[in-house]
Design an enzyme around this catalytic site. Sequence first.
Site, PDB file in Angstrom:
ATOM      1  N   GLY A  43       0.829  -1.197   0.000  1.00 37.22           N
ATOM      2  CA  GLY A  43       0.000   0.000   0.000  1.00 37.22           C
ATOM      3  C   GLY A  43       0.871   1.257   0.000  1.00 37.22           C
ATOM      4  O   GLY A  43       1.340   1.684  -1.040  1.00 37.22           O
ATOM      5  N   SER A 115       6.193  -4.822  -1.829  1.00 35.31           N
ATOM      6  CA  SER A 115       5.941  -3.439  -2.218  1.00 35.31           C
ATOM      7  C   SER A 115       6.182  -2.515  -1.019  1.00 35.31           C
ATOM      8  O   SER A 115       7.285  -2.519  -0.466  1.00 35.31           O
ATOM      9  CB  SER A 115       4.530  -3.318  -2.790  1.00 35.31           C
ATOM     10  OG  SER A 115       4.329  -2.057  -3.381  1.00 35.31           O
ATOM     11  N   TRP A 116       5.182  -1.711  -0.617  1.00 38.14           N
ATOM     12  CA  TRP A 116       5.366  -0.878   0.573  1.00 38.14           C
ATOM     13  C   TRP A 116       5.809  -1.722   1.772  1.00 38.14           C
ATOM     14  O   TRP A 116       6.582  -1.269   2.620  1.00 38.14           O
ATOM     15  CB  TRP A 116       4.070  -0.126   0.922  1.00 38.14           C
ATOM     16  CG  TRP A 116       4.012   0.254   2.374  1.00 38.14           C
ATOM     17  CD1 TRP A 116       3.291  -0.352   3.361  1.00 38.14           C
ATOM     18  CD2 TRP A 116       4.758   1.309   3.029  1.00 38.14           C
ATOM     19  NE1 TRP A 116       3.522   0.250   4.583  1.00 38.14           N
ATOM     20  CE2 TRP A 116       4.416   1.263   4.405  1.00 38.14           C
ATOM     21  CE3 TRP A 116       5.668   2.254   2.580  1.00 38.14           C
ATOM     22  CZ2 TRP A 116       4.954   2.153   5.330  1.00 38.14           C
ATOM     23  CZ3 TRP A 116       6.208   3.145   3.510  1.00 38.14           C
ATOM     24  CH2 TRP A 116       5.855   3.090   4.863  1.00 38.14           C
ATOM     25  N   ASP A 272       8.356  -5.169 -13.671  1.00 36.56           N
ATOM     26  CA  ASP A 272       7.735  -4.348 -12.630  1.00 36.56           C
ATOM     27  C   ASP A 272       7.927  -2.873 -12.972  1.00 36.56           C
ATOM     28  O   ASP A 272       9.021  -2.329 -12.817  1.00 36.56           O
ATOM     29  CB  ASP A 272       8.349  -4.664 -11.271  1.00 36.56           C
ATOM     30  CG  ASP A 272       7.583  -4.044 -10.110  1.00 36.56           C
ATOM     31  OD1 ASP A 272       6.887  -3.040 -10.335  1.00 36.56           O
ATOM     32  OD2 ASP A 272       7.692  -4.550  -8.980  1.00 36.56           O
ATOM     33  N   HIS A 300       4.624  -6.422 -10.820  1.00 35.76           N
ATOM     34  CA  HIS A 300       4.525  -5.989  -9.424  1.00 35.76           C
ATOM     35  C   HIS A 300       3.559  -6.828  -8.604  1.00 35.76           C
ATOM     36  O   HIS A 300       3.525  -6.709  -7.391  1.00 35.76           O
ATOM     37  CB  HIS A 300       4.092  -4.520  -9.377  1.00 35.76           C
ATOM     38  CG  HIS A 300       4.375  -3.849  -8.072  1.00 35.76           C
ATOM     39  ND1 HIS A 300       5.657  -3.673  -7.567  1.00 35.76           N
ATOM     40  CD2 HIS A 300       3.544  -3.317  -7.136  1.00 35.76           C
ATOM     41  CE1 HIS A 300       5.591  -3.058  -6.397  1.00 35.76           C
ATOM     42  NE2 HIS A 300       4.321  -2.832  -6.106  1.00 35.76           N
TER      43      HIS A 300
END
Length: 324
Positions: A43, A115-116, A272, A300
Amino acid sequence: MSALYPEIEPHDHGQLDTGDGNLIYWEVCGNPAGRPALVLHGGPGSGCSTAARSYFDPDAYRIILFDQRNCGRSLPSAADPKTDLSVNTTWHLVADIERLRAHLGIDSWLLFGNSWGSTLALAYAETHPERVAAIVLSGVTTTRRSEIDWLCRGMAPLFPEEWHRFRQVIPADSQGRDEDIVAAYHRLLNDPDPETRFKAARDWHDWEAASILLADPQGLPRRWADPAYMLTRARIITHYFSNGAWLEDGQLLKNAARLIGIPGILLQGRLDIEAPLVTAWELARAWPQSELTILPHAAHSTANPDMSAAIVAATDRFRDFPQK
């Protein structure tokens, strides 16, 4: 045949009171006596998914998931405009992880972040390296200013039509139109009018979808069909991006020496676009105990079969690794 382990349900869960008005939802799956592994979702604001439970051997791992502040089943929700996000920062999340570790009686654990979640894993590990046995990261980010700028503006030449729609929130005569886009969405996502907020959330996700769908037509999470979910996620993302994630620019790469002694596996899709390979490559150079694997056909999304198989292979490698 799927590389994922079978779907499982939690055997324990609860709400952790942070003491500042937030309740953090957590759950535990797998072997209660197994090696502890913590899942850090993306996120920021995406919430944990049931699929992440299947990245670990349930006979070997004690799998812990939690919804980061103000998203998922954590309360209060960022979808409510009255929810104060001032106590939702990277360092509040790092403190929440430590609070959860102590609550569950864990000495050290493996971290998995996507990711985050990879940014948060690095922030936690560099703050509490003695509590981290190993790290697996996919879709690697460090949330530098250049990475935020790439996601919110740099991709524009690749998606001119989608970019045109995305930037319509900025008046045509505005100075610095492109540079102001995160601030503009942050303002709209906090607007008193609910229709304005929901439209901004949809527009934000449409822009993200452009890069995801290019490499993986099936890559959009089903949760993106829920307006409240999109509002929660977009409001938290723009809150973080507007504040540079409360990190000095490049801080996590500069402090990578604090990871010395911690083994890591970095998994990065060659396709990605949201999180280009350069960040994972730079992190691998700065962290001697890490190993970078580049997946030629992955992007991703962790739903990509090559990526999900690589995540499972990585957690399997650490399954019998000596504990700290």
